[in-house]
Motif scaffolding. Structure first.
Motif, PDB file in Angstrom:
ATOM      1  N   SER A  12       0.830  -1.207   0.000  1.00 17.16           N
ATOM      2  CA  SER A  12       0.000   0.000   0.000  1.00 17.16           C
ATOM      3  C   SER A  12       0.863   1.254   0.000  1.00 17.16           C
ATOM      4  N   PHE A  13       1.934   1.232   0.803  1.00 20.09           N
ATOM      5  CA  PHE A  13       2.845   2.371   0.851  1.00 20.09           C
ATOM      6  C   PHE A  13       3.527   2.575  -0.495  1.00 20.09           C
ATOM      7  N   ALA A  14       3.955   1.481  -1.134  1.00 22.91           N
ATOM      8  CA  ALA A  14       4.619   1.571  -2.428  1.00 22.91           C
ATOM      9  C   ALA A  14       3.657   2.102  -3.485  1.00 22.91           C
ATOM     10  N   ALA A  15       2.404   1.668  -3.427  1.00 22.69           N
ATOM     11  CA  ALA A  15       1.414   2.140  -4.388  1.00 22.69           C
ATOM     12  C   ALA A  15       1.140   3.625  -4.205  1.00 22.69           C
ATOM     13  N   SER A  16       1.037   4.069  -2.936  1.00 18.99           N
ATOM     14  CA  SER A  16       0.783   5.493  -2.706  1.00 18.99           C
ATOM     15  C   SER A  16       1.985   6.334  -3.116  1.00 18.99           C
ATOM     16  N   THR A  17       3.191   5.820  -2.926  1.00 18.50           N
ATOM     17  CA  THR A  17       4.392   6.532  -3.355  1.00 18.50           C
ATOM     18  C   THR A  17       4.423   6.653  -4.874  1.00 18.50           C
ATOM     19  N   LYS A  18       4.074   5.560  -5.568  1.00 22.57           N
ATOM     20  CA  LYS A  18       4.026   5.602  -7.027  1.00 22.57           C
ATOM     21  C   LYS A  18       2.970   6.593  -7.504  1.00 22.57           C
ATOM     22  N   CYS A  19       1.848   6.645  -6.812  1.00 19.68           N
ATOM     23  CA  CYS A  19       0.789   7.585  -7.174  1.00 19.68           C
ATOM     24  C   CYS A  19       1.283   9.022  -7.041  1.00 19.68           C
ATOM     25  N   TRP A  20       1.959   9.322  -5.929  1.00 19.26           N
ATOM     26  CA  TRP A  20       2.493  10.675  -5.739  1.00 19.26           C
ATOM     27  C   TRP A  20       3.569  10.997  -6.761  1.00 19.26           C
ATOM     28  N   ASP A  21       4.401   9.994  -7.089  1.00 18.67           N
ATOM     29  CA  ASP A  21       5.426  10.221  -8.100  1.00 18.67           C
ATOM     30  C   ASP A  21       4.794  10.552  -9.443  1.00 18.67           C
ATOM     31  N   PHE A  22       3.718   9.860  -9.800  1.00 17.59           N
ATOM     32  CA  PHE A  22       3.020  10.135 -11.052  1.00 17.59           C
ATOM     33  C   PHE A  22       2.405  11.531 -11.024  1.00 17.59           C
ATOM     34  N   PHE A  23       1.818  11.905  -9.872  1.00 15.89           N
ATOM     35  CA  PHE A  23       1.233  13.247  -9.743  1.00 15.89           C
ATOM     36  C   PHE A  23       2.312  14.316  -9.903  1.00 15.89           C
ATOM     37  N   ARG A  24       3.456  14.108  -9.272  1.00 21.51           N
ATOM     38  CA  ARG A  24       4.561  15.061  -9.409  1.00 21.51           C
ATOM     39  C   ARG A  24       5.031  15.161 -10.860  1.00 21.51           C
ATOM     40  N   TYR A  25       5.084  14.010 -11.542  1.00 18.37           N
ATOM     41  CA  TYR A  25       5.480  13.994 -12.947  1.00 18.37           C
ATOM     42  C   TYR A  25       4.500  14.811 -13.787  1.00 18.37           C
ATOM     43  N   LEU A  26       3.192  14.603 -13.576  1.00 15.53           N
ATOM     44  CA  LEU A  26       2.189  15.359 -14.331  1.00 15.53           C
ATOM     45  C   LEU A  26       2.289  16.853 -14.049  1.00 15.53           C
ATOM     46  N   LEU A  27       2.499  17.203 -12.784  1.00 16.76           N
ATOM     47  CA  LEU A  27       2.635  18.611 -12.424  1.00 16.76           C
ATOM     48  C   LEU A  27       3.854  19.227 -13.096  1.00 16.76           C
TER      49      LEU A  27
END
Length: 131
Positions: free
Chosen positions: A4-19
């Protein structure tokens, strides 16, 4: 739990990439406007863009380092900035929602000197400015 932690980290990384990508597109738009305004020839645009990127990196690094040194060396700066935040948050939460007359505002008066407004245009501009 680790998954779950790894998935949330990947989600934030993707959000940062989009930003970051959206901000990059915004910066490219600004560069196109600058190139058009100053009529930079096509053969020099890559060089000017490279100088602009290098300058931005150098200036950001300089300001980050100066800010870090200042905050580490002078605790009074931290206290001053904290006081500004506390004061503005107190004013924000303690003020009631009332119609504020901005016609006496320094910024509005200065803008009126340089930008022609009628009374109605000024209200629309102020609403757009503060929204």
């Amino acid at each position: 739990m680790l998954l779950s932690f790894a998935a949330s980290t990947k989600c934030w990384d993707f959000f940062r990439y989009l930003l970051e990508q959206s901000l990059s597109v915004d910066n490219l738009f600004v560069f196109v406007l600058i190139f058009k305004y100053f009529k930079v020839p096509l053969m020099y645009q890559v060089r000017v863009l490279s100088y602009g990127i290098a300058g931005a990196i150098i200036f950001r690094l300089t300001l980050i380092l100066l800010g870090t040194v200042t905050l580490q060396r002078f605790e009074a700066v931290n206290l001053f900035l904290a006081a500004i935040l506390l004061y503005s948050s107190f004013k924000l939460f303690s003020s009631e929602e009332d119609d504020t007359d901005l016609s006496d505002n320094f910024v509005v008066k200065t803008c009126q000197k340089f930008i022609p407004f009628t009374g109605n245009d000024l209200a629309v501009y102020i609403i757009h400015l503060y929204s």
